[in-house]
Design an enzyme around this catalytic site. Structure first.
Site, PDB file in Angstrom:
ATOM      1  N   LYS A  13      -2.529  -5.099  -7.428  1.00  0.00           N
ATOM      2  CA  LYS A  13      -4.043  -4.813  -7.007  1.00  0.00           C
ATOM      3  C   LYS A  13      -4.646  -3.381  -7.129  1.00  0.00           C
ATOM      4  O   LYS A  13      -5.502  -3.024  -7.822  1.00  0.00           O
ATOM      5  CB  LYS A  13      -4.224  -5.186  -5.479  1.00  0.00           C
ATOM      6  N   ARG A  88      -7.822  -8.629   5.445  1.00  0.00           N
ATOM      7  CA  ARG A  88      -6.559  -9.312   5.284  1.00  0.00           C
ATOM      8  C   ARG A  88      -6.591 -10.405   6.381  1.00  0.00           C
ATOM      9  O   ARG A  88      -5.240 -11.128   6.454  1.00  0.00           O
ATOM     10  CB  ARG A  88      -5.514  -8.049   5.368  1.00  0.00           C
ATOM     11  N   ARG A 127       9.080   0.302  -6.934  1.00  0.00           N
ATOM     12  CA  ARG A 127       7.744   1.142  -7.023  1.00  0.00           C
ATOM     13  C   ARG A 127       7.947   2.778  -6.593  1.00  0.00           C
ATOM     14  O   ARG A 127       8.486   3.056  -5.573  1.00  0.00           O
ATOM     15  CB  ARG A 127       6.901   0.559  -6.291  1.00  0.00           C
ATOM     16  N   ARG A 160       7.178   4.512  -1.252  1.00  0.00           N
ATOM     17  CA  ARG A 160       6.527   4.318   0.020  1.00  0.00           C
ATOM     18  C   ARG A 160       7.538   4.011   1.269  1.00  0.00           C
ATOM     19  O   ARG A 160       8.193   3.260   0.990  1.00  0.00           O
ATOM     20  CB  ARG A 160       5.437   3.417  -0.135  1.00  0.00           C
ATOM     21  N   ARG A 171       6.331  -7.906   4.889  1.00  0.00           N
ATOM     22  CA  ARG A 171       5.218  -7.869   4.268  1.00  0.00           C
ATOM     23  C   ARG A 171       4.585  -9.054   3.260  1.00  0.00           C
ATOM     24  O   ARG A 171       3.344  -9.611   3.689  1.00  0.00           O
ATOM     25  CB  ARG A 171       4.850  -6.473   3.452  1.00  0.00           C
TER      26      ARG A 171
HETATM   27  P1  AMP Z   1      -1.499  -1.603   1.448  1.00  0.00           P
HETATM   28  O1  AMP Z   1      -1.598  -0.192   1.050  1.00  0.00           O
HETATM   29  O2  AMP Z   1      -2.798  -2.323   1.186  1.00  0.00           O
HETATM   30  O3  AMP Z   1      -0.499  -2.351   0.941  1.00  0.00           O
HETATM   31  O4  AMP Z   1      -1.273  -1.423   3.062  1.00  0.00           O
HETATM   32  C1  AMP Z   1      -0.314  -0.859   3.669  1.00  0.00           C
HETATM   33  C2  AMP Z   1      -0.377  -1.396   5.098  1.00  0.00           C
HETATM   34  O5  AMP Z   1      -1.490  -0.611   5.854  1.00  0.00           O
HETATM   35  C3  AMP Z   1      -0.071  -2.855   5.351  1.00  0.00           C
HETATM   36  O6  AMP Z   1       1.291  -3.204   5.215  1.00  0.00           O
HETATM   37  C4  AMP Z   1      -0.743  -2.788   6.784  1.00  0.00           C
HETATM   38  O7  AMP Z   1       0.124  -2.394   7.695  1.00  0.00           O
HETATM   39  C5  AMP Z   1      -1.886  -1.639   6.732  1.00  0.00           C
HETATM   40  N1  AMP Z   1      -3.180  -2.281   6.048  1.00  0.00           N
HETATM   41  C6  AMP Z   1      -4.094  -1.862   5.317  1.00  0.00           C
HETATM   42  N2  AMP Z   1      -5.060  -2.524   5.264  1.00  0.00           N
HETATM   43  C7  AMP Z   1      -4.909  -3.474   6.173  1.00  0.00           C
HETATM   44  C8  AMP Z   1      -5.729  -4.511   6.614  1.00  0.00           C
HETATM   45  N3  AMP Z   1      -7.008  -4.714   5.979  1.00  0.00           N
HETATM   46  N4  AMP Z   1      -5.394  -5.113   7.909  1.00  0.00           N
HETATM   47  C9  AMP Z   1      -4.336  -4.858   8.554  1.00  0.00           C
HETATM   48  N5  AMP Z   1      -3.411  -3.969   8.198  1.00  0.00           N
HETATM   49  C10 AMP Z   1      -3.617  -3.268   6.960  1.00  0.00           C
END
Ligand code: AMP
Length: 214
Positions: A13, A88, A127, A160, A171
């Site tokens: 993404k 999400r 990554r 990360r 996740r």
């Molecule tokens: P990402 O960078 O999108 O993979 O997000 C990393 C982490 O941030 C996720 O595993 C969640 O813990 C938190 N997070 C990001 N966006 C959301 C969302 N829309 N709802 C809940 N948690 C989020």
């Protein structure tokens, strides 16, 4: 153009998001990036979000909805936006719809990118992200020219905190349990395109451009 990118962690993404926002000149809104920025700045929001992120769990809806809708009130979103990693959960999607309706807006396209689980795990564990400009690499599939160093800005490449094996598996499970139901939600609204994230990033981007228009 108002867009949502959906898909499990590791589907690509972020990579597609960078290409889309460049081509269509709209802001990239990643709730994950907003949380990571708050964590690095040591804010109260960052401390709260970190408790969940480190375990691969979702940050509570109320907190996410507030930061996402606040961001959508900024002026640069008037000509459109790309949401990456939000919504999400169905609750977040319902709140987003209500917010957009209130502001006379709607989502034009939802792009759902899918990749199988083994490939997601390989991609996420390998990554590496530039700590300075955010560009992403992969230790074997897309290595930098100099190990540990960003090709673009020579920043240090980091893993990360949530890209470790245990967290990655959680996740993906959290995605299947809490985010996948969103596919049905948008299928019913009829504005979702399902895309194969394993076809190569340029081919995938070409398909996205076909959907969104030149
Ligand atoms: P990402 O960078 O999108 O993979 O997000 C990393 C982490 O941030 C996720 O595993 C969640 O813990 C938190 N997070 C990001 N966006 C959301 C969302 N829309 N709802 C809940 N948690 C989020």
């Amino acid at each position: 153009m108002n867009l949502i990118l959906l898909g499990p962690p590791g589907a690509g993404k972020g990579t597609q998001a960078s290409k889309i926002v460049e081509k269509y000149n709209i802001p990239h809104i990643s709730t994950g990036d907003i949380f990571r920025k708050n964590i690095s700045e040591g804010t109260r929001l960052g401390k709260k979000a970190k408790e969940y992120m480190d375990k691969g769990e979702l940050v509570p809806d109320s907190l996410v909805i507030e930061i996402a809708t606040d961001r959508l009130l900024e002026k640069d979103t008037e000509k459109g936006f790309l949401l990456d990693g939000f919504p999400r959960t169905v609750e977040q999607a319902v709140a987003l719809d209500a917010f957009l309706r209130e502001h006379g807006k709607a989502i034009d396209h939802v792009l759902d990118i899918d990749v199988d689980k083994d490939e997601l795990i390989t991609r996420l564990i390998g990554r590496r992200v530039c700590s300075s400009c955010g560009k992403t690499y992969h230790v074997t599939n897309m290595p930098p020219k100099v190990e540990g160093e960003c090709d673009a800005c020579q920043g240090e490449l980091m893993q990360r905190a949530d890209d470790t094996k245990g967290t990655v598996e959680n996740r993906i499970e959290v995605y299947n349990r809490q985010t996948k139901p969103l596919l049905d939600y948008y299928d019913k609204l009829g504005n979702i395109a399902h895309l194969d994230g394993a076809i190569g990033l340029e081919t995938l981007f070409a398909q996205i451009v076909d959907i969104l228009g030149e």
